[in-house]
Design a protein around this motif. Structure first.
Motif, PDB file in Angstrom:
ATOM      1  N   GLY B  31       0.825  -1.207   0.000  1.00 32.56           N
ATOM      2  CA  GLY B  31       0.000   0.000   0.000  1.00 32.56           C
ATOM      3  C   GLY B  31       0.856   1.252   0.000  1.00 32.56           C
ATOM      4  N   GLN B  32       1.913   1.222   0.815  1.00 35.08           N
ATOM      5  CA  GLN B  32       2.808   2.380   0.886  1.00 35.08           C
ATOM      6  C   GLN B  32       3.573   2.580  -0.405  1.00 35.08           C
ATOM      7  OE1 GLN B  32       5.269   1.728   4.336  1.00 35.08           O
ATOM      8  NE2 GLN B  32       3.996   3.124   5.528  1.00 35.08           N
ATOM      9  N   GLU B  34       2.694   2.070  -3.376  1.00 32.23           N
ATOM     10  CA  GLU B  34       1.927   2.655  -4.471  1.00 32.23           C
ATOM     11  C   GLU B  34       1.676   4.147  -4.287  1.00 32.23           C
ATOM     12  OE1 GLU B  34      -1.238  -0.175  -4.515  1.00 32.23           O
ATOM     13  OE2 GLU B  34       0.217  -1.683  -5.147  1.00 32.23           O
ATOM     14  N   GLN B  35       1.995   4.660  -3.099  1.00 33.18           N
ATOM     15  CA  GLN B  35       1.805   6.091  -2.866  1.00 33.18           C
ATOM     16  C   GLN B  35       2.929   6.878  -3.537  1.00 33.18           C
ATOM     17  OE1 GLN B  35      -0.847   7.152  -1.516  1.00 33.18           O
ATOM     18  NE2 GLN B  35      -1.636   5.601  -0.142  1.00 33.18           N
ATOM     19  N   GLU B  64      -3.971  10.781   1.671  1.00 33.65           N
ATOM     20  CA  GLU B  64      -3.924   9.548   0.893  1.00 33.65           C
ATOM     21  C   GLU B  64      -4.261   9.826  -0.554  1.00 33.65           C
ATOM     22  OE1 GLU B  64      -6.153   6.052   2.408  1.00 33.65           O
ATOM     23  OE2 GLU B  64      -5.397   6.788   4.343  1.00 33.65           O
ATOM     24  N   VAL B  65      -3.697   9.000  -1.429  1.00 32.64           N
ATOM     25  CA  VAL B  65      -4.050   9.147  -2.838  1.00 32.64           C
ATOM     26  C   VAL B  65      -4.777   7.885  -3.292  1.00 32.64           C
ATOM     27  CG1 VAL B  65      -3.195   9.417  -5.183  1.00 32.64           C
ATOM     28  CG2 VAL B  65      -2.139  10.707  -3.334  1.00 32.64           C
ATOM     29  N   ASP B  66      -5.946   8.057  -3.835  1.00 33.03           N
ATOM     30  CA  ASP B  66      -6.695   6.932  -4.409  1.00 33.03           C
ATOM     31  C   ASP B  66      -6.602   7.016  -5.907  1.00 33.03           C
ATOM     32  OD1 ASP B  66      -7.611   5.369  -2.401  1.00 33.03           O
ATOM     33  OD2 ASP B  66      -9.342   6.664  -1.972  1.00 33.03           O
ATOM     34  N   ARG B  67      -6.125   5.945  -6.511  1.00 33.60           N
ATOM     35  CA  ARG B  67      -5.992   6.003  -7.962  1.00 33.60           C
ATOM     36  C   ARG B  67      -7.096   5.226  -8.650  1.00 33.60           C
ATOM     37  NH1 ARG B  67       0.392   5.439  -9.152  1.00 33.60           N
ATOM     38  NH2 ARG B  67       0.880   6.766  -7.387  1.00 33.60           N
ATOM     39  N   ASN B  68      -7.776   5.888  -9.566  1.00 35.01           N
ATOM     40  CA  ASN B  68      -8.732   5.201 -10.429  1.00 35.01           C
ATOM     41  C   ASN B  68      -8.122   5.108 -11.817  1.00 35.01           C
ATOM     42  OD1 ASN B  68     -10.604   5.077  -8.315  1.00 35.01           O
ATOM     43  ND2 ASN B  68     -11.234   7.184  -8.744  1.00 35.01           N
ATOM     44  N   SER B  72      -6.703  10.519 -10.293  1.00 36.00           N
ATOM     45  CA  SER B  72      -6.318  10.242  -8.912  1.00 36.00           C
ATOM     46  C   SER B  72      -7.016  11.238  -7.999  1.00 36.00           C
ATOM     47  CB  SER B  72      -4.807  10.396  -8.749  1.00 36.00           C
ATOM     48  OG  SER B  72      -4.147   9.520  -9.606  1.00 36.00           O
ATOM     49  N   VAL B  73      -7.405  10.752  -6.835  1.00 38.64           N
ATOM     50  CA  VAL B  73      -8.065  11.640  -5.872  1.00 38.64           C
ATOM     51  C   VAL B  73      -7.177  11.783  -4.647  1.00 38.64           C
ATOM     52  CG1 VAL B  73     -10.072  11.958  -4.392  1.00 38.64           C
ATOM     53  CG2 VAL B  73     -10.340  10.930  -6.654  1.00 38.64           C
ATOM     54  N   GLU B  75      -6.946  12.616  -0.984  1.00 34.72           N
ATOM     55  CA  GLU B  75      -7.886  12.686   0.130  1.00 34.72           C
ATOM     56  C   GLU B  75      -7.165  13.270   1.343  1.00 34.72           C
ATOM     57  OE1 GLU B  75     -10.116   9.017   0.679  1.00 34.72           O
ATOM     58  OE2 GLU B  75     -10.119   9.472   2.809  1.00 34.72           O
TER      59      GLU B  75
END
Lengths: 270, 83
Positions: B31-32, B34-35, B64-68, B72-73, B75
């Motif tokens: 998880g880390q 991918e940031q 946090e960054v959420d990638r679609n 990317s969002v 947060e």
């Protein structure tokens, strides 16, 4: 064009050099012109495992810095005539391996060889990153043990972000799991992670399982790549792995313990 | 292993413990990974800006960054102290 295979692991002492020696010997034995490069500058050891330590004159860094030609530095194996070794430098700094220098040597080797096997140093620093940078395929050597599995996952992350293929946006490096020092009896007792456990955690295809075997130390004592110990379980397991690397389908062996019967217990002392 | 376990012939299955521990740590580290690299610094600077106005502790800002697929969002979660 040669296929470039890096043998890597993150953690030290899991069997990278043993594996590099056996995989390169196995490929060469099948008639492929193969060179194995030691990337461990300052801690050269592939020469000992391949029994050519007394024939080293020039090394990888000499070639990069133009102090010797490739032909002067390459050592031809005495057992398999399509196999060559490019030893690491024992005296230089790790930084002597520049990206440009490594690329030049690999390009020159690519013209005449079918396979280039890169034996990575331990860790995730410069030397390890140079060893994996140009790879088309990666053999990730892992022991069924927590620190090794975690480090393997770390190195997989680096393959996926810092290899040339990742940086150029090409097809990713093909990853293979090679589980070494596997002890089926301890797995059956619940004392050791199983092949399935490690596959599930790392989520990469399994190339082979090398059983823990006394043959490995005996072979390295004499500078014989263990794959040449053709009667041994570890030697045969490496041979299977090389066959699979070349696309052959082979069933996995040596994954269950050989229960000793009453008579062998009696006569071999347990 | 306790004294009783010894007689029951039961041994702790340490391989399962290893597997569970690995699954947790590996998932966390992936998880880390991918940031983006700039995230810790961004978090630190946001923290400093907010501290010009309100005193908050380090863990009260979460980035946090959420990638679609297409975007990317970023947060940003800031918890303000009760007044």
């Amino acid at each position: 064009m040669a296929r470039i295979i890096v043998v890597t692991s993150g953690k030290g002492g899991v069997g990278k050099t043993t594996t590099s020696a056996s995989i390169s010997t196995g490929l060469a034995k099948r008639g492929h012109k193969t060179v194995v490069i030691d990337f461990d500058v300052g801690l050269r050891n592939l020469d000992l495992i391949m029994n050519c330590e007394r024939r080293v004159v020039y090394d990888f860094v000499n070639v990069i810095q133009g102090e010797a030609t490739l032909n002067q530095a390459l050592i031809r194996d005495k057992r398999v005539d399509t196999l060559y070794i490019l030893p690491a430098s024992q005296t230089r700094e790790k930084e002597a391996l520049t990206k440009e220098g490594v690329e030049r040597v690999i390009n020159e080797l690519s013209e005449t060889f079918d396979y280039i096997v890169c034996d990575s140093p331990a860790g995730i620093e410069h030397g390890a990153q140079m060893a994996l940078y140009y790879a088309d395929e990666a053999v990730v050597v892992t022991n069924p043990e927590v620190s090794s599995v975690r480090d393997s996952d770390r190195i997989l992350g680096i393959l996926q972000s810092k290899s040339r293929r990742a940086e150029m946006g090409q097809d990713p490096v093909r990853e293979h799991l090679l589980l070494t020092r596997y002890n089926p009896a301890r797995v059956e007792k619940g004392e050791m992670l199983s092949v399935g456990d490690v596959e599930e955690i790392l989520a990469i295809p399994l190339l082979g399982v090398i059983p823990e075997s006394q043959v490995v130390l005996n072979a390295s004592n004499q500078g014989v790549p263990v794959i040449l110990e053709e009667e041994s379980d570890a030697g045969q397991a490496y041979d299977d792995a090389v066959a699979r690397l070349l696309g052959e389908e082979r069933e996995h062996r040596f994954m269950t313990s050989q229960k000793k019967g009453f008579f062998s217990r009696m006569f071999k002392g347990g | 292993m306790s004294f009783l376990d010894y007689f029951k012939g039961k041994k702790k299955n340490t391989a399962n413990v290893a597997k569970e521990r690995l699954q947790i740590i590996v998932a966390h580290e992936r998880g880390q990974r991918e940031q983006p690299d700039y995230l810790p610094k961004l978090q630190q600077e946001i923290l400093e800006v907010i501290r010009k106005y309100v005193q908050i502790s380090d863990d009260m800002v979460q980035v946090e960054v959420d990638r679609n697929d297409s975007c990317s969002v970023l947060e940003l979660n800031v918890t303000l102290p009760e007044r």
